[in-house]
Each structure stands twice: as C-alpha cells, then as structure tokens.
Scaffold this motif. Structure first.
Motif, PDB file in Angstrom:
ATOM      1  N   TRP A   1      31.670  41.230  42.827  1.00 55.37           N
ATOM      2  CA  TRP A   1      32.563  42.377  42.795  1.00 55.37           C
ATOM      3  C   TRP A   1      32.233  43.244  43.998  1.00 55.37           C
ATOM      4  CZ3 TRP A   1      36.759  43.435  40.028  1.00 55.37           C
ATOM      5  CH2 TRP A   1      37.257  44.728  40.050  1.00 55.37           C
ATOM      6  N   TYR A   2      33.245  43.861  44.565  1.00 58.86           N
ATOM      7  CA  TYR A   2      33.038  44.792  45.664  1.00 58.86           C
ATOM      8  C   TYR A   2      33.492  46.158  45.190  1.00 58.86           C
ATOM      9  CZ  TYR A   2      32.179  40.696  48.465  1.00 58.86           C
ATOM     10  OH  TYR A   2      31.648  39.536  48.951  1.00 58.86           O
ATOM     11  N   SER A   3      32.609  47.129  45.286  1.00 59.23           N
ATOM     12  CA  SER A   3      32.870  48.464  44.764  1.00 59.23           C
ATOM     13  C   SER A   3      34.069  49.113  45.433  1.00 59.23           C
ATOM     14  CB  SER A   3      31.640  49.344  44.961  1.00 59.23           C
ATOM     15  OG  SER A   3      31.935  50.678  44.599  1.00 59.23           O
TER      16      SER A   3
ATOM     17  N   ALA B   1      30.900  48.153  48.668  1.00 59.97           N
ATOM     18  CA  ALA B   1      29.536  47.635  48.532  1.00 59.97           C
ATOM     19  C   ALA B   1      29.533  46.396  47.638  1.00 59.97           C
ATOM     20  CB  ALA B   1      28.623  48.701  47.932  1.00 59.97           C
ATOM     21  N   PRO B   2      28.808  45.348  48.038  1.00 65.63           N
ATOM     22  CA  PRO B   2      28.757  44.134  47.215  1.00 65.63           C
ATOM     23  C   PRO B   2      27.956  44.362  45.937  1.00 65.63           C
ATOM     24  CG  PRO B   2      27.277  43.936  49.089  1.00 65.63           C
ATOM     25  CD  PRO B   2      28.025  45.223  49.257  1.00 65.63           C
TER      26      PRO B   2
ATOM     27  N   HIS C   1      27.024  39.378  40.539  1.00 64.41           N
ATOM     28  CA  HIS C   1      26.671  39.176  39.125  1.00 64.41           C
ATOM     29  C   HIS C   1      26.784  40.478  38.329  1.00 64.41           C
ATOM     30  CE1 HIS C   1      25.469  35.223  40.354  1.00 64.41           C
ATOM     31  NE2 HIS C   1      24.690  35.752  41.278  1.00 64.41           N
ATOM     32  N   SER C   2      27.932  41.141  38.432  1.00 68.95           N
ATOM     33  CA  SER C   2      28.153  42.432  37.777  1.00 68.95           C
ATOM     34  C   SER C   2      28.521  42.275  36.312  1.00 68.95           C
ATOM     35  CB  SER C   2      29.290  43.183  38.471  1.00 68.95           C
ATOM     36  OG  SER C   2      28.924  43.515  39.787  1.00 68.95           O
ATOM     37  N   VAL C   3      27.901  43.118  35.496  1.00 64.70           N
ATOM     38  CA  VAL C   3      28.244  43.227  34.077  1.00 64.70           C
ATOM     39  C   VAL C   3      28.636  44.685  33.869  1.00 64.70           C
ATOM     40  CG1 VAL C   3      27.466  42.991  31.704  1.00 64.70           C
ATOM     41  CG2 VAL C   3      26.565  41.444  33.451  1.00 64.70           C
TER      42      VAL C   3
ATOM     43  N   GLY D   1      33.452  52.367  34.531  1.00 70.41           N
ATOM     44  CA  GLY D   1      33.141  51.762  35.820  1.00 70.41           C
ATOM     45  C   GLY D   1      31.671  51.518  36.101  1.00 70.41           C
ATOM     46  N   TYR D   2      30.795  51.758  35.148  1.00 68.75           N
ATOM     47  CA  TYR D   2      29.372  51.489  35.369  1.00 68.75           C
ATOM     48  C   TYR D   2      29.096  49.999  35.234  1.00 68.75           C
ATOM     49  CZ  TYR D   2      28.404  56.473  35.084  1.00 68.75           C
ATOM     50  OH  TYR D   2      28.372  57.825  35.323  1.00 68.75           O
ATOM     51  N   ALA D   3      28.118  49.513  36.007  1.00 66.78           N
ATOM     52  CA  ALA D   3      27.772  48.091  35.948  1.00 66.78           C
ATOM     53  C   ALA D   3      26.293  47.895  36.243  1.00 66.78           C
ATOM     54  CB  ALA D   3      28.592  47.288  36.951  1.00 66.78           C
ATOM     55  N   VAL D   4      25.751  46.875  35.643  1.00 73.17           N
ATOM     56  CA  VAL D   4      24.445  46.354  36.013  1.00 73.17           C
ATOM     57  C   VAL D   4      24.749  45.177  36.924  1.00 73.17           C
ATOM     58  CG1 VAL D   4      22.353  45.243  35.160  1.00 73.17           C
ATOM     59  CG2 VAL D   4      23.441  47.040  33.815  1.00 73.17           C
ATOM     60  N   HIS D   5      24.048  45.088  38.063  1.00 75.86           N
ATOM     61  CA  HIS D   5      24.334  43.995  38.987  1.00 75.86           C
ATOM     62  C   HIS D   5      23.101  43.634  39.791  1.00 75.86           C
ATOM     63  CE1 HIS D   5      24.556  46.737  42.473  1.00 75.86           C
ATOM     64  NE2 HIS D   5      25.136  47.578  41.621  1.00 75.86           N
ATOM     65  N   ALA D   6      23.135  42.479  40.391  1.00 71.74           N
ATOM     66  CA  ALA D   6      22.030  41.995  41.221  1.00 71.74           C
ATOM     67  C   ALA D   6      21.965  42.785  42.524  1.00 71.74           C
ATOM     68  CB  ALA D   6      22.215  40.509  41.514  1.00 71.74           C
ATOM     69  N   THR D   7      20.847  42.630  43.223  1.00 72.78           N
ATOM     70  CA  THR D   7      20.671  43.297  44.511  1.00 72.78           C
ATOM     71  C   THR D   7      19.717  42.492  45.381  1.00 72.78           C
ATOM     72  OG1 THR D   7      20.001  45.344  45.623  1.00 72.78           O
ATOM     73  CG2 THR D   7      18.764  44.727  43.662  1.00 72.78           C
ATOM     74  N   ASN D   8      19.834  42.665  46.677  1.00 63.25           N
ATOM     75  CA  ASN D   8      18.874  42.077  47.613  1.00 63.25           C
ATOM     76  C   ASN D   8      17.723  43.035  47.906  1.00 63.25           C
ATOM     77  OD1 ASN D   8      20.261  39.663  47.966  1.00 63.25           O
ATOM     78  ND2 ASN D   8      21.590  40.554  49.510  1.00 63.25           N
ATOM     79  N   PHE D   9      17.840  44.284  47.447  1.00 57.96           N
ATOM     80  CA  PHE D   9      16.837  45.305  47.729  1.00 57.96           C
ATOM     81  C   PHE D   9      15.769  45.324  46.632  1.00 57.96           C
ATOM     82  CE2 PHE D   9      20.790  46.670  49.754  1.00 57.96           C
ATOM     83  CZ  PHE D   9      20.356  46.778  51.066  1.00 57.96           C
ATOM     84  N   VAL D  10      15.061  44.210  46.480  1.00 54.51           N
ATOM     85  CA  VAL D  10      14.109  44.073  45.372  1.00 54.51           C
ATOM     86  C   VAL D  10      12.926  45.032  45.504  1.00 54.51           C
ATOM     87  CG1 VAL D  10      14.755  41.719  44.766  1.00 54.51           C
ATOM     88  CG2 VAL D  10      12.994  42.099  46.480  1.00 54.51           C
TER      89      VAL D  10
END
Length: 74
Positions: free
Chosen positions: A36-38, A44-45, A48-50, A55-64
């Motif tokens: 999903w793109y915000s 913003a990418p 794996h958005s839930v 409009g709130y979501a939990v999603h993956a990130t590369n900024f671990v």
C-alpha cells in the motif's frame, strides 16, 4: 497478537512520533494489502499493511533500527 484470547505473537513496534497520536485499545483488522502507498503521507510505502480503525495500519518497514521507539505517523 491474540488468537482465541491467547498471546500468540509479539514484536517491537514504532508508535507515533512527536505530534502523531497512536490509538490504544483492541482492534480487529478491516482490510489488508500486500503493498500500500500512503495517500496521506507523500505516497510512503507500507508493505504488508493490516488496516484497523479507519486509516490506521500496522505495516512492515525497512527501518528496523527504529523499532521499539516513536518513529511513525501514528
């Protein structure tokens, strides 16, 4: 993550940074997207958005390295 009332998964998350509220409580997912793109935050990418609570979501990130500290838009 609770499954049938039992804690099944747990991991660090980044909540909203200064000026960005993160809702608290228990929520059920309303939709999911592999990518999903915000529409709200400069396309913003959000892999794996839930989504929950509108409009709130939990999603993956590369900024671990930022996980476990406030870093997101809520």
């Amino acid at each position: 993550v609770l499954v049938d009332g039992r804690a099944t998964f747990a991991w660090k998350v980044s909540t909203g940074g200064k000026g960005h509220v993160t809702p608290t409580g228990s929520f059920k997912p309303t939709r999911m997207h592999q990518m999903w793109y915000s529409r709200k935050y400069d396309n913003a990418p959000m892999p794996h958005s839930v989504f929950f609570k509108g409009g709130y979501a939990v999603h993956a990130t590369n900024f671990v390295r930022r996980l476990g500290q406030p870093a997101s838009h809520g």
